[in-house]
Motif scaffolding. Structure first.
Motif, mmCIF file in Angstrom:
data_model
loop_
_atom_site.group_PDB
_atom_site.id
_atom_site.type_symbol
_atom_site.label_atom_id
_atom_site.label_comp_id
_atom_site.label_asym_id
_atom_site.label_seq_id
_atom_site.Cartn_x
_atom_site.Cartn_y
_atom_site.Cartn_z
ATOM 1 N N MET A 1 -10.010 15.953 -4.425
ATOM 2 C CA MET A 1 -8.698 16.202 -3.893
ATOM 3 C C MET A 1 -7.681 16.199 -5.022
ATOM 4 N N ALA A 2 -6.619 16.969 -4.861
ATOM 5 C CA ALA A 2 -5.581 17.061 -5.879
ATOM 6 C C ALA A 2 -4.858 15.730 -6.021
ATOM 7 N N GLU A 3 -4.194 15.582 -7.142
ATOM 8 C CA GLU A 3 -3.455 14.349 -7.390
ATOM 9 C C GLU A 3 -2.286 14.230 -6.420
ATOM 10 N N TRP A 4 -1.983 13.011 -6.068
ATOM 11 C CA TRP A 4 -0.853 12.746 -5.188
ATOM 12 C C TRP A 4 0.434 12.826 -5.994
ATOM 13 N N THR A 5 1.479 13.378 -5.391
ATOM 14 C CA THR A 5 2.806 13.412 -5.992
ATOM 15 C C THR A 5 3.760 12.635 -5.090
ATOM 16 N N VAL A 6 4.926 12.351 -5.617
ATOM 17 C CA VAL A 6 5.925 11.620 -4.840
ATOM 18 C C VAL A 6 6.326 12.430 -3.612
ATOM 19 N N GLN A 7 6.461 13.740 -3.775
ATOM 20 C CA GLN A 7 6.853 14.595 -2.654
ATOM 21 C C GLN A 7 5.781 14.619 -1.563
ATOM 22 N N ARG A 8 4.511 14.684 -1.964
ATOM 23 C CA ARG A 8 3.429 14.675 -0.969
ATOM 24 C C ARG A 8 3.387 13.347 -0.220
ATOM 25 N N VAL A 9 3.635 12.247 -0.926
ATOM 26 C CA VAL A 9 3.648 10.933 -0.279
ATOM 27 C C VAL A 9 4.816 10.848 0.699
ATOM 28 N N ARG A 73 0.782 -1.633 2.561
ATOM 29 C CA ARG A 73 0.394 -2.940 2.021
ATOM 30 C C ARG A 73 0.751 -3.071 0.540
ATOM 31 N N TRP A 74 0.984 -1.939 -0.130
ATOM 32 C CA TRP A 74 1.347 -1.968 -1.541
ATOM 33 C C TRP A 74 2.842 -2.231 -1.745
ATOM 34 N N LEU A 75 3.605 -2.275 -0.671
ATOM 35 C CA LEU A 75 5.056 -2.430 -0.759
ATOM 36 C C LEU A 75 5.481 -3.772 -0.171
ATOM 37 N N ASP A 76 6.613 -4.287 -0.629
ATOM 38 C CA ASP A 76 7.134 -5.505 -0.013
ATOM 39 C C ASP A 76 7.935 -5.126 1.240
ATOM 40 N N ALA A 115 6.929 6.000 -5.669
ATOM 41 C CA ALA A 115 6.182 6.049 -6.929
ATOM 42 C C ALA A 115 5.101 4.970 -6.966
ATOM 43 N N LEU A 116 5.392 3.790 -6.426
ATOM 44 C CA LEU A 116 4.373 2.734 -6.361
ATOM 45 C C LEU A 116 3.163 3.176 -5.532
ATOM 46 N N VAL A 117 3.442 3.798 -4.390
ATOM 47 C CA VAL A 117 2.353 4.276 -3.540
ATOM 48 C C VAL A 117 1.576 5.366 -4.264
ATOM 49 N N THR A 118 2.288 6.262 -4.940
ATOM 50 C CA THR A 118 1.639 7.354 -5.674
ATOM 51 C C THR A 118 0.732 6.817 -6.770
ATOM 52 N N VAL A 119 1.214 5.820 -7.498
ATOM 53 C CA VAL A 119 0.408 5.218 -8.569
ATOM 54 C C VAL A 119 -0.846 4.582 -7.983
ATOM 55 N N ASN A 120 -0.710 3.891 -6.880
ATOM 56 C CA ASN A 120 -1.875 3.255 -6.264
ATOM 57 C C ASN A 120 -2.857 4.283 -5.721
ATOM 58 N N LEU A 121 -2.361 5.399 -5.208
ATOM 59 C CA LEU A 121 -3.258 6.435 -4.697
ATOM 60 C C LEU A 121 -3.997 7.147 -5.822
ATOM 61 N N ASN A 122 -3.293 7.412 -6.918
ATOM 62 C CA ASN A 122 -3.908 8.116 -8.050
ATOM 63 C C ASN A 122 -4.683 7.178 -8.958
#
Length: 144
Positions: A1-9, A73-76, A115-122
């Motif tokens: 699958m392609a890399e996740w971007t902030v816009q896709r998230v 779960r990756w966010l406060d 961006a935090l979610v994107t980093v964790n996904l990628n």
């Protein structure tokens, strides 16, 4: 699958908010009526204002909803609230009133959360130039 971007998230969170509205309401179990449902004629339905048409969510949308909610779960708690408010398309002015932040700061916190979610996904840190490019694209599409 392609890399996740902030816009896709961001799009995925927005789709999850739409799917959440399409799910049936949670009701307390335990009380039941054994009387049969009243079969109304078509002309009787016009006076009933309680009828709300809802379109059911597809099974694929519900699966994506479950996956997207697990990303929280990756966010406060404050980040979750901000991301979910924005996914529900709440205007920035109301978000600022609810969170006590000014618009630019709320937008930065929202972008940081995505961006935090994107980093964790990628599972890797994004390159700085790519993040700046996505930030500019999001900033220009921010008219509320």
């Amino acid at each position: 699958m392609a890399e996740w971007t902030v816009q896709r998230v961001a799009d995925r969170f927005q789709e999850a908010a739409i799917t959440a509205r399409q799910l049936p309401a949670a009701r307390v179990q335990g009380y039941a009526s054994y009387w049969p449902d009243i079969q109304r004629q078509s002309w009787e339905g016009y006076a009933d204002e309680r009828i709300v048409l809802r379109f059911a969510a597809s099974p694929a949308a519900i699966d994506r909803f479950g996956e997207t909610v697990r990303w929280m779960r990756w966010l406060d708690q404050d980040q979750r609230r901000l991301v979910w408010l924005r996914a529900q398309q709440v205007p920035w002015r109301e978000i600022c009133a609810r969170t006590g932040l000014i618009r630019k700061t709320a937008w930065r916190h929202w972008l940081h959360s995505l961006a935090l979610v994107t980093v964790n996904l990628n599972e890797s840190l994004p390159r700085f130039a790519e993040v700046e490019r996505e930030e500019r694209a999001l900033r220009h599409g921010l008219a509320d």
